[in-house]
Design an enzyme around this catalytic site. Sequence first.
Site, PDB file in Angstrom:
ATOM      1  N   GLY A   8       0.436  -5.777   7.875  1.00 46.51           N
ATOM      2  CA  GLY A   8      -0.112  -5.627   6.513  1.00 46.51           C
ATOM      3  C   GLY A   8       0.481  -6.657   5.575  1.00 46.51           C
ATOM      4  O   GLY A   8       0.793  -6.362   4.419  1.00 46.51           O
ATOM      5  N   HIS A  10      -0.527  -9.315   3.899  1.00 47.57           N
ATOM      6  CA  HIS A  10      -1.147  -9.808   2.651  1.00 47.57           C
ATOM      7  C   HIS A  10      -1.389  -8.701   1.630  1.00 47.57           C
ATOM      8  O   HIS A  10      -1.932  -8.947   0.552  1.00 47.57           O
ATOM      9  CB  HIS A  10      -2.466 -10.535   2.952  1.00 47.57           C
ATOM     10  CG  HIS A  10      -2.262 -11.817   3.697  1.00 47.57           C
ATOM     11  ND1 HIS A  10      -3.136 -12.294   4.647  1.00 47.57           N
ATOM     12  CD2 HIS A  10      -1.241 -12.693   3.661  1.00 47.57           C
ATOM     13  CE1 HIS A  10      -2.656 -13.418   5.143  1.00 47.57           C
ATOM     14  NE2 HIS A  10      -1.509 -13.681   4.559  1.00 47.57           N
ATOM     15  N   MET A  13       2.266  -4.302  -0.603  1.00 51.04           N
ATOM     16  CA  MET A  13       3.620  -4.126  -0.066  1.00 51.04           C
ATOM     17  C   MET A  13       4.026  -5.277   0.843  1.00 51.04           C
ATOM     18  O   MET A  13       5.189  -5.673   0.863  1.00 51.04           O
ATOM     19  CB  MET A  13       3.720  -2.796   0.696  1.00 51.04           C
ATOM     20  CG  MET A  13       4.109  -1.609  -0.157  1.00 51.04           C
ATOM     21  SD  MET A  13       5.542  -1.906  -1.206  1.00 51.04           S
ATOM     22  CE  MET A  13       6.821  -2.182   0.012  1.00 51.04           C
ATOM     23  N   GLY A  73       6.111   2.557   7.051  1.00 52.75           N
ATOM     24  CA  GLY A  73       6.041   2.965   5.646  1.00 52.75           C
ATOM     25  C   GLY A  73       4.652   3.406   5.242  1.00 52.75           C
ATOM     26  O   GLY A  73       4.452   3.951   4.155  1.00 52.75           O
ATOM     27  N   THR A  74       3.692   3.163   6.114  1.00 52.85           N
ATOM     28  CA  THR A  74       2.301   3.551   5.822  1.00 52.85           C
ATOM     29  C   THR A  74       2.202   5.053   5.579  1.00 52.85           C
ATOM     30  O   THR A  74       2.817   5.843   6.303  1.00 52.85           O
ATOM     31  CB  THR A  74       1.400   3.159   7.018  1.00 52.85           C
ATOM     32  OG1 THR A  74       1.436   1.742   7.145  1.00 52.85           O
ATOM     33  CG2 THR A  74      -0.024   3.629   6.825  1.00 52.85           C
ATOM     34  N   THR A  97       8.906   6.944   7.051  1.00 49.91           N
ATOM     35  CA  THR A  97       9.172   7.582   5.765  1.00 49.91           C
ATOM     36  C   THR A  97       8.067   7.268   4.761  1.00 49.91           C
ATOM     37  O   THR A  97       7.508   6.173   4.778  1.00 49.91           O
ATOM     38  CB  THR A  97      10.530   7.118   5.179  1.00 49.91           C
ATOM     39  OG1 THR A  97      10.711   7.767   3.906  1.00 49.91           O
ATOM     40  CG2 THR A  97      10.599   5.618   4.970  1.00 49.91           C
ATOM     41  N   ASN A  99       8.694   6.974   1.708  1.00 49.86           N
ATOM     42  CA  ASN A  99       9.289   6.204   0.616  1.00 49.86           C
ATOM     43  C   ASN A  99      10.612   5.599   1.075  1.00 49.86           C
ATOM     44  O   ASN A  99      11.509   6.318   1.501  1.00 49.86           O
ATOM     45  CB  ASN A  99       9.509   7.096  -0.610  1.00 49.86           C
ATOM     46  CG  ASN A  99       9.685   6.289  -1.871  1.00 49.86           C
ATOM     47  OD1 ASN A  99      10.581   5.457  -1.950  1.00 49.86           O
ATOM     48  ND2 ASN A  99       8.841   6.533  -2.858  1.00 49.86           N
ATOM     49  N   HIS A 130      -0.079   7.385  -9.311  1.00 51.07           N
ATOM     50  CA  HIS A 130      -0.078   6.044  -8.722  1.00 51.07           C
ATOM     51  C   HIS A 130      -1.222   5.208  -9.283  1.00 51.07           C
ATOM     52  O   HIS A 130      -2.176   5.730  -9.855  1.00 51.07           O
ATOM     53  CB  HIS A 130      -0.242   6.121  -7.194  1.00 51.07           C
ATOM     54  CG  HIS A 130       1.017   6.507  -6.480  1.00 51.07           C
ATOM     55  ND1 HIS A 130       1.403   7.818  -6.341  1.00 51.07           N
ATOM     56  CD2 HIS A 130       1.983   5.759  -5.875  1.00 51.07           C
ATOM     57  CE1 HIS A 130       2.554   7.868  -5.667  1.00 51.07           C
ATOM     58  NE2 HIS A 130       2.918   6.630  -5.380  1.00 51.07           N
ATOM     59  N   LYS A 134      -4.742   3.189  -4.925  1.00 55.42           N
ATOM     60  CA  LYS A 134      -4.161   3.994  -3.832  1.00 55.42           C
ATOM     61  C   LYS A 134      -5.243   4.843  -3.164  1.00 55.42           C
ATOM     62  O   LYS A 134      -6.038   5.492  -3.855  1.00 55.42           O
ATOM     63  CB  LYS A 134      -3.019   4.875  -4.365  1.00 55.42           C
ATOM     64  CG  LYS A 134      -2.319   5.643  -3.251  1.00 55.42           C
ATOM     65  CD  LYS A 134      -0.956   6.150  -3.670  1.00 55.42           C
ATOM     66  CE  LYS A 134      -0.277   6.945  -2.575  1.00 55.42           C
ATOM     67  NZ  LYS A 134      -0.033   6.172  -1.344  1.00 55.42           N
TER      68      LYS A 134
END
Length: 242
Positions: A8, A10, A13, A73-74, A97, A99, A130, A134
Amino acid sequence: MTNIGIVGSHGRMGVALAAAISEAGQHHHGIDKGGNVAKLAERSDVLVDFSSPAALEATLDACIAAKKPIVIGTTGLEERHHYLIDDAAKDIAVLQTGNTSLGVTLLAHLVREAAARLDADWDIEVLEMHHRAKVDAPSGTALLLGQAAAEGRGIDLDRCSERGRDGLTGARCHGKIGFASLRGGTIAGDHDVIFAGPEEMLTLSHRAENRMIFARGAVKAALWLIHQKRGRYRMAEVLGLS
Ligand SMILES: NC(=O)C1=CN([C@@H]2O[C@H](COP(=O)(O)OP(=O)(O)OC[C@H]3O[C@@H](n4cnc5c(N)ncnc54)[C@H](OP(=O)(O)O)[C@@H]3O)[C@@H](O)[C@H]2O)C=CC1
Ligand SMILES: O=C(O)C1=N[C@H](C(=O)O)C[C@H](O)C1
């Protein structure tokens, strides 16, 4: 120098992560949708995934084949994704996780403590807001905080969560943990855990001012994970809070 592979690269995150990896003096390379994850895994010392749940199975297969650890992290993961992670953790080190920030990891610890000390007369509600782009709700962080509250109270979150009230809902069910999601603007991630008791209220909050807090935490996790044995890990272990 550690070579960190970004799944991921580009995305919002992915870009922040690349900056944090450079800041830490490490090397990065990455892929996006349609990229060759097997090649990425072969060329990396560790992978970090901030992409989409749809990418997870192929990413884990590639990590297992290349014997490389991965930080996931997704968010928006479902039960079947957690089974895939548990399976992968039999072969490689996996840290998943919702976060990666220090602040939220500490907040989860405080929420568990508060929930353990306050009885079920204190209603627990998790509120998150958010940015407008999102795609999943409740946020992974909200679920992580709800899980911490459930652990503190000694209840099963799957049986006790209440999501998305609308219409003639009836009175609040005693002992449930409620979730509410707001979306708008460019907010990096705000979370409140509200303990609403008889005539008093306690709120534990975290405000992310910038995505770099997640990116720096993910780099810390990745550099820690390459020294761990196979198994499934949490952010609290990286930061010595568990
Ligand atoms: N755990 C944490 O601390 C944090 C977690 N997150 C989570 O990280 C995830 C990404 O967030 P964000 O960066 O804002 O999202 P973006 O939509 O900005 O980026 C997602 C990236 O993933 C890529 N991607 C999508 N599908 C695949 C695939 N099958 N293989 C490889 N790459 C793929 C996209 O590529 P393309 O554009 O080509 O589709 C894009 O570059 C979300 O689930 C979010 O909730 C976010 C912040 C912190
Ligand atoms: O999608 C985001 O942006 C974020 N996602 C994570 C989540 O779902 O909790 C972490 C952070 O809040 C930002």
